[in-house]
Design an enzyme around this catalytic site. Structure first.
Site, PDB file in Angstrom:
ATOM      1  N   ASP A  30      -5.912  -1.483   2.217  1.00 19.60           N
ATOM      2  CA  ASP A  30      -5.037  -0.956   1.085  1.00 19.60           C
ATOM      3  C   ASP A  30      -3.873  -1.856   0.816  1.00 19.60           C
ATOM      4  O   ASP A  30      -3.112  -2.078   1.842  1.00 19.60           O
ATOM      5  CB  ASP A  30      -4.893   0.377   0.783  1.00 19.60           C
ATOM      6  CG  ASP A  30      -4.424   0.600  -0.689  1.00 19.60           C
ATOM      7  OD1 ASP A  30      -5.156   1.553  -1.255  1.00 19.60           O
ATOM      8  OD2 ASP A  30      -3.268   0.111  -1.200  1.00 19.60           O
ATOM      9  N   ASN A  86      -9.049   9.974  -5.349  1.00 23.66           N
ATOM     10  CA  ASN A  86      -8.350  10.370  -6.785  1.00 23.66           C
ATOM     11  C   ASN A  86      -9.346   9.938  -7.891  1.00 23.66           C
ATOM     12  O   ASN A  86      -9.822   9.016  -8.048  1.00 23.66           O
ATOM     13  CB  ASN A  86      -7.164   9.322  -6.795  1.00 23.66           C
ATOM     14  CG  ASN A  86      -6.289   9.259  -5.741  1.00 23.66           C
ATOM     15  OD1 ASN A  86      -5.973  10.652  -5.357  1.00 23.66           O
ATOM     16  ND2 ASN A  86      -5.687   8.324  -5.465  1.00 23.66           N
ATOM     17  N   GLY A  92      -4.662  10.759 -10.564  1.00 20.02           N
ATOM     18  CA  GLY A  92      -3.893   9.597 -10.042  1.00 20.02           C
ATOM     19  C   GLY A  92      -4.884   8.478  -9.557  1.00 20.02           C
ATOM     20  O   GLY A  92      -4.374   7.644  -8.875  1.00 20.02           O
ATOM     21  N   GLN A  93      -5.951   8.574 -10.265  1.00 20.50           N
ATOM     22  CA  GLN A  93      -6.891   7.282  -9.988  1.00 20.50           C
ATOM     23  C   GLN A  93      -6.372   6.149 -10.799  1.00 20.50           C
ATOM     24  O   GLN A  93      -5.974   6.224 -11.940  1.00 20.50           O
ATOM     25  CB  GLN A  93      -8.473   7.584 -10.424  1.00 20.50           C
ATOM     26  CG  GLN A  93      -9.225   6.437 -10.393  1.00 20.50           C
ATOM     27  CD  GLN A  93     -10.863   6.725 -10.618  1.00 20.50           C
ATOM     28  OE1 GLN A  93     -10.927   7.956 -11.214  1.00 20.50           O
ATOM     29  NE2 GLN A  93     -11.595   5.800 -10.402  1.00 20.50           N
ATOM     30  N   SER A  94      -6.123   4.755 -10.163  1.00 20.52           N
ATOM     31  CA  SER A  94      -5.607   3.727 -10.977  1.00 20.52           C
ATOM     32  C   SER A  94      -6.675   2.443 -11.061  1.00 20.52           C
ATOM     33  O   SER A  94      -6.547   1.923 -12.075  1.00 20.52           O
ATOM     34  CB  SER A  94      -4.236   3.337 -10.363  1.00 20.52           C
ATOM     35  OG  SER A  94      -4.640   2.955  -8.712  1.00 20.52           O
ATOM     36  N   HIS A  99     -14.326   4.938  -5.140  1.00 21.05           N
ATOM     37  CA  HIS A  99     -13.781   4.466  -4.005  1.00 21.05           C
ATOM     38  C   HIS A  99     -13.160   5.579  -3.285  1.00 21.05           C
ATOM     39  O   HIS A  99     -12.747   6.523  -4.011  1.00 21.05           O
ATOM     40  CB  HIS A  99     -12.543   3.257  -3.947  1.00 21.05           C
ATOM     41  CG  HIS A  99     -11.571   3.631  -4.737  1.00 21.05           C
ATOM     42  ND1 HIS A  99     -11.508   3.760  -6.310  1.00 21.05           N
ATOM     43  CD2 HIS A  99     -10.358   4.010  -4.703  1.00 21.05           C
ATOM     44  CE1 HIS A  99     -10.319   3.972  -6.764  1.00 21.05           C
ATOM     45  NE2 HIS A  99      -9.529   4.310  -5.726  1.00 21.05           N
ATOM     46  N   HIS A 101     -10.064   6.686  -0.171  1.00 29.32           N
ATOM     47  CA  HIS A 101      -9.330   6.080   0.736  1.00 29.32           C
ATOM     48  C   HIS A 101      -9.286   6.912   1.944  1.00 29.32           C
ATOM     49  O   HIS A 101      -9.488   8.032   2.307  1.00 29.32           O
ATOM     50  CB  HIS A 101      -7.901   6.735   0.166  1.00 29.32           C
ATOM     51  CG  HIS A 101      -7.428   6.200  -1.232  1.00 29.32           C
ATOM     52  ND1 HIS A 101      -6.476   5.263  -1.419  1.00 29.32           N
ATOM     53  CD2 HIS A 101      -7.920   6.550  -2.301  1.00 29.32           C
ATOM     54  CE1 HIS A 101      -6.237   5.072  -2.547  1.00 29.32           C
ATOM     55  NE2 HIS A 101      -7.279   5.688  -3.314  1.00 29.32           N
TER      56      HIS A 101
HETATM   57  P1  AMP Z   1      -6.473   4.692  -6.738  1.00 30.21           P
HETATM   58  O1  AMP Z   1      -4.991   4.853  -7.375  1.00 30.21           O
HETATM   59  O2  AMP Z   1      -7.035   6.005  -5.814  1.00 30.21           O
HETATM   60  O3  AMP Z   1      -7.628   4.441  -7.805  1.00 30.21           O
HETATM   61  O4  AMP Z   1      -6.634   3.738  -5.694  1.00 30.21           O
HETATM   62  C1  AMP Z   1      -6.681   2.408  -5.989  1.00 30.21           C
HETATM   63  C2  AMP Z   1      -5.972   1.660  -4.676  1.00 30.21           C
HETATM   64  O5  AMP Z   1      -6.225   0.334  -4.775  1.00 30.21           O
HETATM   65  C3  AMP Z   1      -4.484   1.807  -4.504  1.00 30.21           C
HETATM   66  O6  AMP Z   1      -4.083   2.533  -3.308  1.00 30.21           O
HETATM   67  C4  AMP Z   1      -3.740   0.164  -4.475  1.00 30.21           C
HETATM   68  O7  AMP Z   1      -2.916   0.010  -3.350  1.00 30.21           O
HETATM   69  C5  AMP Z   1      -5.198  -0.390  -4.494  1.00 30.21           C
HETATM   70  N1  AMP Z   1      -5.321  -2.058  -4.630  1.00 30.21           N
HETATM   71  C6  AMP Z   1      -5.123  -2.330  -5.735  1.00 30.21           C
HETATM   72  N2  AMP Z   1      -5.337  -3.616  -5.943  1.00 30.21           N
HETATM   73  C7  AMP Z   1      -5.576  -3.965  -4.641  1.00 30.21           C
HETATM   74  C8  AMP Z   1      -5.955  -5.438  -3.787  1.00 30.21           C
HETATM   75  N3  AMP Z   1      -6.009  -6.438  -4.588  1.00 30.21           N
HETATM   76  N4  AMP Z   1      -6.320  -5.092  -2.490  1.00 30.21           N
HETATM   77  C9  AMP Z   1      -6.229  -4.181  -1.867  1.00 30.21           C
HETATM   78  N5  AMP Z   1      -5.930  -2.743  -2.546  1.00 30.21           N
HETATM   79  C10 AMP Z   1      -5.665  -2.879  -3.829  1.00 30.21           C
END
Ligand code: AMP
Length: 113
Positions: A30, A86, A92-94, A99, A101
Site C-alpha cells: 500500500d 472497506n 471507507g472504501q476509496s 481488494h 488489506h
Molecule cells: P480503500 O480505501 O479500502 O479502498 O483502499 C484503497 C487503498 O489503496 C488505500 O489504502 C490507498 O493507500 C491505496 N492506494 C491507492 N493508490 C495506490 C497506489 N498507486 N499504490 C499503492 N496503493 C495505493
C-alpha cells in the site's frame, strides 16, 4: 476498466511493489501504509465492491484468500494479522475495485477507526 487505478496497477501501467502476481490475483504494498506490513490483495478482474453479485464468485474469493494465506506465511505474520475490506462510503472504501488489506507487524486494536 480503463479508468480504474487497480486495473492499471494489475496491468503494470502504474508501478507498485508487487509481493504476488498470478492469473487471478495481484498483491502489492500500500502507498500509504497503516502498519509495518500493509499489502493490498486485489482481483485482476474488475469487480467494483464486495456488494455486487460478481463478488460472490467463489473462484475469485477463493483465489484471493489463498493468496492472503500464503502471504501471511511468506511475510512472517505468524504472530497475527488483520484482513480488512472497506465497503462503500460508510465503510471507507476509496478505490472501487475489489481488494482486501492485509495488515501486520504491530498490535492491532479494536474497535477499528
Ligand atoms: P480503500 O480505501 O479500502 O479502498 O483502499 C484503497 C487503498 O489503496 C488505500 O489504502 C490507498 O493507500 C491505496 N492506494 C491507492 N493508490 C495506490 C497506489 N498507486 N499504490 C499503492 N496503493 C495505493
Amino acid at each position: 476498466m480503463t479508468d480504474c487505478i487497480f486495473c492499471k496497477i494489475a496491468q503494470g501501467i502504474i508501478p507498485v511493489t508487487f509481493v504476488h502476481q498470478d492469473e487471478k490475483v495481484v498483491a502489492f504494498k500500500d502507498l500509504n501504509p497503516q502498519a509495518p506490513i500493509h499489502v493490498l490483495v486485489v482481483s485482476r478482474v474488475h469487480i467494483p465492491a464486495l456488494t455486487v453479485p460478481e463478488a460472490s464468485d467463489p473462484k475469485v474469493l477463493g483465489a484471493i484468500f489463498n493468496v492472503i494465506r500464503q502471504l501471511a506465511v511468506s511475510l512472517r505474520l505468524e504472530h497475527g494479522f488483520r484482513v480488512v475490506a472497506n465497503c462503500g462510503p460508510e465503510g471507507g472504501q476509496s478505490v472501487p475495485h475489489l481488494h482486501f488489506h492485509l495488515l501486520g507487524g504491530r498490535q492491532m486494536n479494536w474497535p477499528p477507526g
